[in-house]
Write a protein that holds these residues in place. Structure first.
Motif, PDB file in Angstrom:
ATOM      1  N   GLY A   1      -8.503 -19.348 -15.051  1.00  0.00           N
ATOM      2  CA  GLY A   1      -9.328 -18.641 -14.088  1.00  0.00           C
ATOM      3  C   GLY A   1      -8.566 -17.827 -13.061  1.00  0.00           C
ATOM      4  N   THR A   2      -7.225 -17.763 -13.175  1.00  0.00           N
ATOM      5  CA  THR A   2      -6.433 -16.989 -12.211  1.00  0.00           C
ATOM      6  C   THR A   2      -5.813 -15.763 -12.879  1.00  0.00           C
ATOM      7  OG1 THR A   2      -4.325 -18.123 -12.632  1.00  0.00           O
ATOM      8  CG2 THR A   2      -5.831 -19.125 -10.990  1.00  0.00           C
ATOM      9  N   ALA A   3      -5.406 -14.805 -12.050  1.00  0.00           N
ATOM     10  CA  ALA A   3      -4.754 -13.587 -12.547  1.00  0.00           C
ATOM     11  C   ALA A   3      -3.386 -13.889 -13.153  1.00  0.00           C
ATOM     12  CB  ALA A   3      -4.611 -12.567 -11.424  1.00  0.00           C
ATOM     13  N   GLY A   4      -2.793 -15.008 -12.774  1.00  0.00           N
ATOM     14  CA  GLY A   4      -1.511 -15.386 -13.351  1.00  0.00           C
ATOM     15  C   GLY A   4      -1.578 -15.599 -14.850  1.00  0.00           C
TER      16      GLY A   4
ATOM     17  N   GLY B   1       5.438 -13.846 -10.388  1.00  0.00           N
ATOM     18  CA  GLY B   1       4.810 -14.873 -11.217  1.00  0.00           C
ATOM     19  C   GLY B   1       5.241 -16.274 -10.815  1.00  0.00           C
ATOM     20  N   ALA B   2       4.372 -17.215 -11.036  1.00  0.00           N
ATOM     21  CA  ALA B   2       4.621 -18.603 -10.618  1.00  0.00           C
ATOM     22  C   ALA B   2       5.816 -19.244 -11.312  1.00  0.00           C
ATOM     23  CB  ALA B   2       3.367 -19.442 -10.859  1.00  0.00           C
ATOM     24  N   LEU B   3       6.089 -18.859 -12.549  1.00  0.00           N
ATOM     25  CA  LEU B   3       7.199 -19.423 -13.324  1.00  0.00           C
ATOM     26  C   LEU B   3       7.827 -18.287 -14.130  1.00  0.00           C
ATOM     27  CD1 LEU B   3       8.583 -22.154 -13.877  1.00  0.00           C
ATOM     28  CD2 LEU B   3       6.968 -22.500 -15.743  1.00  0.00           C
ATOM     29  N   THR B   4       8.263 -17.263 -13.418  1.00  0.00           N
ATOM     30  CA  THR B   4       8.609 -15.994 -14.042  1.00  0.00           C
ATOM     31  C   THR B   4       9.977 -15.958 -14.710  1.00  0.00           C
ATOM     32  OG1 THR B   4       8.664 -13.603 -13.704  1.00  0.00           O
ATOM     33  CG2 THR B   4       9.545 -14.969 -11.918  1.00  0.00           C
ATOM     34  N   THR B   5      10.032 -15.212 -15.784  1.00  0.00           N
ATOM     35  CA  THR B   5      11.293 -14.846 -16.417  1.00  0.00           C
ATOM     36  C   THR B   5      11.876 -13.611 -15.730  1.00  0.00           C
ATOM     37  OG1 THR B   5      10.139 -13.490 -18.058  1.00  0.00           O
ATOM     38  CG2 THR B   5      10.646 -15.771 -18.672  1.00  0.00           C
ATOM     39  N   GLY B   6      11.083 -12.973 -14.883  1.00  0.00           N
ATOM     40  CA  GLY B   6      11.528 -11.831 -14.089  1.00  0.00           C
ATOM     41  C   GLY B   6      11.993 -10.660 -14.925  1.00  0.00           C
TER      42      GLY B   6
ATOM     43  N   ASN C   1       1.185 -12.725 -16.583  1.00  0.00           N
ATOM     44  CA  ASN C   1       1.685 -12.426 -15.235  1.00  0.00           C
ATOM     45  C   ASN C   1       2.535 -13.560 -14.676  1.00  0.00           C
ATOM     46  OD1 ASN C   1       0.489  -9.871 -15.065  1.00  0.00           O
ATOM     47  ND2 ASN C   1      -1.442 -10.739 -14.369  1.00  0.00           N
ATOM     48  N   ASP C   2       2.097 -14.797 -14.829  1.00  0.00           N
ATOM     49  CA  ASP C   2       2.861 -15.912 -14.268  1.00  0.00           C
ATOM     50  C   ASP C   2       4.233 -16.072 -14.904  1.00  0.00           C
ATOM     51  OD1 ASP C   2       1.322 -16.724 -12.152  1.00  0.00           O
ATOM     52  OD2 ASP C   2       0.449 -18.451 -13.173  1.00  0.00           O
TER      53      ASP C   2
ATOM     54  N   HIS D   1      -3.638 -23.964 -17.934  1.00  0.00           N
ATOM     55  CA  HIS D   1      -3.423 -25.238 -17.251  1.00  0.00           C
ATOM     56  C   HIS D   1      -4.408 -25.471 -16.124  1.00  0.00           C
ATOM     57  CE1 HIS D   1       0.202 -26.123 -19.447  1.00  0.00           C
ATOM     58  NE2 HIS D   1       0.662 -24.925 -19.173  1.00  0.00           N
ATOM     59  N   ASP D   2      -4.601 -26.739 -15.819  1.00  0.00           N
ATOM     60  CA  ASP D   2      -5.390 -27.198 -14.683  1.00  0.00           C
ATOM     61  C   ASP D   2      -4.459 -28.061 -13.845  1.00  0.00           C
ATOM     62  OD1 ASP D   2      -7.048 -28.467 -12.873  1.00  0.00           O
ATOM     63  OD2 ASP D   2      -8.336 -29.401 -14.388  1.00  0.00           O
ATOM     64  N   PRO D   3      -4.071 -27.597 -12.641  1.00  0.00           N
ATOM     65  CA  PRO D   3      -3.128 -28.373 -11.840  1.00  0.00           C
ATOM     66  C   PRO D   3      -3.656 -29.750 -11.439  1.00  0.00           C
ATOM     67  CG  PRO D   3      -3.714 -26.312 -10.721  1.00  0.00           C
ATOM     68  CD  PRO D   3      -4.440 -26.339 -12.021  1.00  0.00           C
ATOM     69  N   ALA D   4      -4.949 -29.964 -11.511  1.00  0.00           N
ATOM     70  CA  ALA D   4      -5.526 -31.265 -11.157  1.00  0.00           C
ATOM     71  C   ALA D   4      -5.449 -32.260 -12.315  1.00  0.00           C
ATOM     72  CB  ALA D   4      -6.980 -31.090 -10.720  1.00  0.00           C
ATOM     73  N   ASP D   5      -5.004 -31.807 -13.482  1.00  0.00           N
ATOM     74  CA  ASP D   5      -4.911 -32.687 -14.651  1.00  0.00           C
ATOM     75  C   ASP D   5      -3.702 -33.611 -14.481  1.00  0.00           C
ATOM     76  OD1 ASP D   5      -4.618 -33.946 -17.092  1.00  0.00           O
ATOM     77  OD2 ASP D   5      -4.681 -32.104 -18.274  1.00  0.00           O
ATOM     78  N   GLN D   6      -3.955 -34.803 -14.018  1.00  0.00           N
ATOM     79  CA  GLN D   6      -2.866 -35.744 -13.728  1.00  0.00           C
ATOM     80  C   GLN D   6      -2.170 -36.263 -14.981  1.00  0.00           C
ATOM     81  OE1 GLN D   6      -4.296 -39.299 -11.828  1.00  0.00           O
ATOM     82  NE2 GLN D   6      -6.127 -39.381 -13.102  1.00  0.00           N
ATOM     83  N   TYR D   7      -2.748 -36.015 -16.145  1.00  0.00           N
ATOM     84  CA  TYR D   7      -2.169 -36.530 -17.391  1.00  0.00           C
ATOM     85  C   TYR D   7      -1.292 -35.522 -18.115  1.00  0.00           C
ATOM     86  CZ  TYR D   7      -5.557 -40.135 -16.476  1.00  0.00           C
ATOM     87  OH  TYR D   7      -6.276 -41.130 -15.867  1.00  0.00           O
ATOM     88  N   HIS D   8      -1.320 -34.272 -17.682  1.00  0.00           N
ATOM     89  CA  HIS D   8      -0.528 -33.260 -18.378  1.00  0.00           C
ATOM     90  C   HIS D   8       0.914 -33.309 -17.863  1.00  0.00           C
ATOM     91  CE1 HIS D   8       0.903 -29.638 -20.186  1.00  0.00           C
ATOM     92  NE2 HIS D   8      -0.230 -29.528 -20.846  1.00  0.00           N
ATOM     93  N   PRO D   9       1.887 -33.545 -18.751  1.00  0.00           N
ATOM     94  CA  PRO D   9       3.281 -33.714 -18.315  1.00  0.00           C
ATOM     95  C   PRO D   9       3.869 -32.484 -17.641  1.00  0.00           C
ATOM     96  CG  PRO D   9       3.144 -33.622 -20.710  1.00  0.00           C
ATOM     97  CD  PRO D   9       1.736 -33.688 -20.195  1.00  0.00           C
ATOM     98  N   GLU D  10       3.435 -31.278 -18.010  1.00  0.00           N
ATOM     99  CA  GLU D  10       3.995 -30.075 -17.388  1.00  0.00           C
ATOM    100  C   GLU D  10       3.711 -30.014 -15.896  1.00  0.00           C
ATOM    101  OE1 GLU D  10       3.686 -26.132 -19.124  1.00  0.00           O
ATOM    102  OE2 GLU D  10       3.385 -27.069 -21.075  1.00  0.00           O
ATOM    103  N   ASN D  11       2.637 -30.650 -15.456  1.00  0.00           N
ATOM    104  CA  ASN D  11       2.305 -30.618 -14.030  1.00  0.00           C
ATOM    105  C   ASN D  11       3.346 -31.348 -13.182  1.00  0.00           C
ATOM    106  OD1 ASN D  11       0.079 -29.058 -14.518  1.00  0.00           O
ATOM    107  ND2 ASN D  11      -1.379 -30.735 -14.421  1.00  0.00           N
ATOM    108  N   LYS D  12       4.128 -32.216 -13.826  1.00  0.00           N
ATOM    109  CA  LYS D  12       5.212 -32.902 -13.119  1.00  0.00           C
ATOM    110  C   LYS D  12       6.542 -32.158 -13.267  1.00  0.00           C
ATOM    111  CE  LYS D  12       3.012 -37.353 -13.769  1.00  0.00           C
ATOM    112  NZ  LYS D  12       2.296 -37.634 -14.981  1.00  0.00           N
TER     113      LYS D  12
END
Length: 179
Positions: free
Chosen positions: A74-77, A18-23, A11-12, A54-65
């Motif tokens: 845990g989300t519907a996305g 979606g949060a990062l959609t190709t539409g 979905n995302d 993904h976990d948005p609280a993961d400060q070490y994951h480069p994609e979060n930046k």
């Protein structure tokens, strides 16, 4: 032997909201992606749903930046998009779910082991985004010695230029067959 990896058709990445959609580009490939998946399942080939988590609280994951929060665990996305979701629910026993944390479905996962134990040498790839997760999975597959087949009508990106570039790269640099 052949296998299929379905990359991030969630979905995302595909739904209009979606949060990062190709539409529309991602939605357009839905029938072809579903048909390829059905063909592989019906032929008793190994099918993998490789899904970003993904976990948005993961400060070490480069994609979060680099990107807004997407495919959050845990989300519907993170749920599969459209008819593929229903098909997966009905055929879970024949489809291997693979949680992935990075662009490539090989990075930090057991995908290579799962393919090799089944003597798979030809890897078909569909999904999104052509120039990110599909590309990185294909590069790793190439480096691991797999023959690569990209289903052009079943890959999409939110970046049309990147999509076209990746298709050329698959063919001209990785020696992939584009069907």
């Amino acid at each position: 032997m052949r296998g299929l990896v379905v990359i991030d058709y969630t979905n995302d990445f595909v739904a209009t909201d979606g949060a990062l959609t190709t539409g529309a580009a991602g939605q357009k490939i839905a029938p072809d992606l579903l048909q390829v998946t059905k063909d592989f399942v019906n032929n008793h080939d190994f099918v993998v749903m490789a899904v970003d988590g993904h976990d948005p609280a993961d400060q070490y994951h480069p994609e979060n930046k680099l990107f807004p929060p997407h495919n959050v665990i845990g989300t519907a996305g993170r749920h599969l998009y459209g008819e593929l979701a229903d098909y997966y629910q009905q055929n879970q026993q024949q489809i291997y779910w693979l949680d992935k944390r990075h662009y490539s479905a090989f990075c930090g996962t057991d995908l290579d082991s799962r393919l090799r134990e089944r003597r798979i040498t030809e890897l078909h790839i569909v999904g999104v985004c052509t120039d990110i997760c599909v590309l990185h999975t294909a590069v790793d597959a190439y480096n691991l010695g797999y023959e690569i087949v990209i289903h052009q009508a079943a890959v999409a990106s939110f970046d049309p230029v990147g999509h076209q570039w990746a298709l050329g790269h698959f063919k001209n640099t990785l020696g992939a067959q584009i069907v």
